[in-house]
Design an enzyme around this catalytic site. Sequence first.
Site, PDB file in Angstrom:
ATOM      1  N   ASP A 161       0.828  -1.206   0.000  1.00 28.58           N
ATOM      2  CA  ASP A 161       0.000   0.000   0.000  1.00 28.58           C
ATOM      3  C   ASP A 161       0.862   1.256   0.000  1.00 28.58           C
ATOM      4  O   ASP A 161       1.957   1.273   0.575  1.00 28.58           O
ATOM      5  CB  ASP A 161      -0.900  -0.008   1.243  1.00 28.58           C
ATOM      6  CG  ASP A 161      -2.034   1.002   1.141  1.00 28.58           C
ATOM      7  OD1 ASP A 161      -2.350   1.443   0.018  1.00 28.58           O
ATOM      8  OD2 ASP A 161      -2.614   1.347   2.185  1.00 28.58           O
ATOM      9  N   TRP A 214       2.935   7.905  -2.510  1.00 34.61           N
ATOM     10  CA  TRP A 214       4.363   8.054  -2.817  1.00 34.61           C
ATOM     11  C   TRP A 214       4.539   8.903  -4.078  1.00 34.61           C
ATOM     12  O   TRP A 214       5.370   9.805  -4.132  1.00 34.61           O
ATOM     13  CB  TRP A 214       4.981   6.681  -3.000  1.00 34.61           C
ATOM     14  CG  TRP A 214       6.464   6.675  -3.193  1.00 34.61           C
ATOM     15  CD1 TRP A 214       7.425   6.602  -2.235  1.00 34.61           C
ATOM     16  CD2 TRP A 214       7.163   6.731  -4.454  1.00 34.61           C
ATOM     17  NE1 TRP A 214       8.690   6.606  -2.799  1.00 34.61           N
ATOM     18  CE2 TRP A 214       8.552   6.680  -4.160  1.00 34.61           C
ATOM     19  CE3 TRP A 214       6.759   6.811  -5.776  1.00 34.61           C
ATOM     20  CZ2 TRP A 214       9.530   6.727  -5.166  1.00 34.61           C
ATOM     21  CZ3 TRP A 214       7.722   6.856  -6.779  1.00 34.61           C
ATOM     22  CH2 TRP A 214       9.077   6.817  -6.469  1.00 34.61           C
ATOM     23  N   ASN A 235     -10.412  -2.631  -6.359  1.00 35.27           N
ATOM     24  CA  ASN A 235      -9.581  -1.768  -7.201  1.00 35.27           C
ATOM     25  C   ASN A 235     -10.174  -1.544  -8.591  1.00 35.27           C
ATOM     26  O   ASN A 235      -9.790  -0.594  -9.288  1.00 35.27           O
ATOM     27  CB  ASN A 235      -8.169  -2.352  -7.356  1.00 35.27           C
ATOM     28  CG  ASN A 235      -7.324  -2.218  -6.109  1.00 35.27           C
ATOM     29  OD1 ASN A 235      -6.378  -2.971  -5.906  1.00 35.27           O
ATOM     30  ND2 ASN A 235      -7.664  -1.258  -5.244  1.00 35.27           N
ATOM     31  N   TRP A 236     -11.124  -2.393  -9.003  1.00 37.54           N
ATOM     32  CA  TRP A 236     -11.768  -2.191 -10.302  1.00 37.54           C
ATOM     33  C   TRP A 236     -12.548  -0.878 -10.343  1.00 37.54           C
ATOM     34  O   TRP A 236     -12.834  -0.356 -11.431  1.00 37.54           O
ATOM     35  CB  TRP A 236     -12.715  -3.345 -10.617  1.00 37.54           C
ATOM     36  CG  TRP A 236     -12.042  -4.641 -10.951  1.00 37.54           C
ATOM     37  CD1 TRP A 236     -12.062  -5.796 -10.231  1.00 37.54           C
ATOM     38  CD2 TRP A 236     -11.247  -4.939 -12.124  1.00 37.54           C
ATOM     39  NE1 TRP A 236     -11.331  -6.784 -10.854  1.00 37.54           N
ATOM     40  CE2 TRP A 236     -10.825  -6.288 -12.020  1.00 37.54           C
ATOM     41  CE3 TRP A 236     -10.858  -4.188 -13.240  1.00 37.54           C
ATOM     42  CZ2 TRP A 236     -10.036  -6.896 -12.995  1.00 37.54           C
ATOM     43  CZ3 TRP A 236     -10.072  -4.800 -14.203  1.00 37.54           C
ATOM     44  CH2 TRP A 236      -9.665  -6.133 -14.088  1.00 37.54           C
TER      45      TRP A 236
END
Length: 261
Positions: free
Chosen positions: A34, A39, A82-83
Amino acid sequence: MYVPCSLFTQKAAMAVRSEIDPQNIPAHVAVIMDGNGRWAKQKGGLRIFGHQSAITAVRDTVEGAAEMGVRFLTLYAFSTENWSRPAYEVTALMQLLVHTIRQETPTLLKNSIRLQAIGQIENLPASCQRELAEAIEITKAGTRMTLVLALSYSGRWDLTQAAKRMATDVAAGKLRAEDVQENTITQYLATAGIPDPELLIRTSGEQRISNFLLWQLAYTELYITDLLWPDFRRTHFEEAVRAYQRRERRFGKTSEQLTVS
């Protein structure tokens, strides 16, 4: 357990490594990777930049786990949820997945690492399914470690599909409802044949398991670091294993019972 992010010097990394007991390496480690998006945002880039940069963390972690003697390493690469992300990000992720599998397969083969995948693989683009199937076939003889990619996976899906398969077998007379035990359910999960994880590592500081291996994580030790995944390296993996080895795993018993046994 919450573990603050730490920057490793070579000396510190060697100190951690020297404290690891090679006789107490977790057989199965699961990782929730994750923090890629955060980031990238910190670097002023798009989210996909974070996903691209995460490949180094994956490579270093896989190599480190294999060298340490871990038998199974499961990476939560893409969840069912996540789709729902923006279409451009999902498309870029799928393209990255194909490229990475193709690029890393020779290394897996060289290091005798077998690749497996769990999840609703049929929902992945055809190109991803082809690359994945080919890599699984090429590396199937690997004996050093099994790398499991959780793709289009969720713990609730896993339990649901297991229940459906059991119901089908009961209806067909292959299974009696009164014979269903805990180990029966385990055999119908996507991870059948794989031991439950002894250690779960989650990066980015989020303190939840995010619908990952819900049944399998019942007695897993949790290690949470605020380090974002693209910055994660084998030294951090080794620190997690060292922390795991310092835990007392009681499985409902008292410390005194463990001492007597």
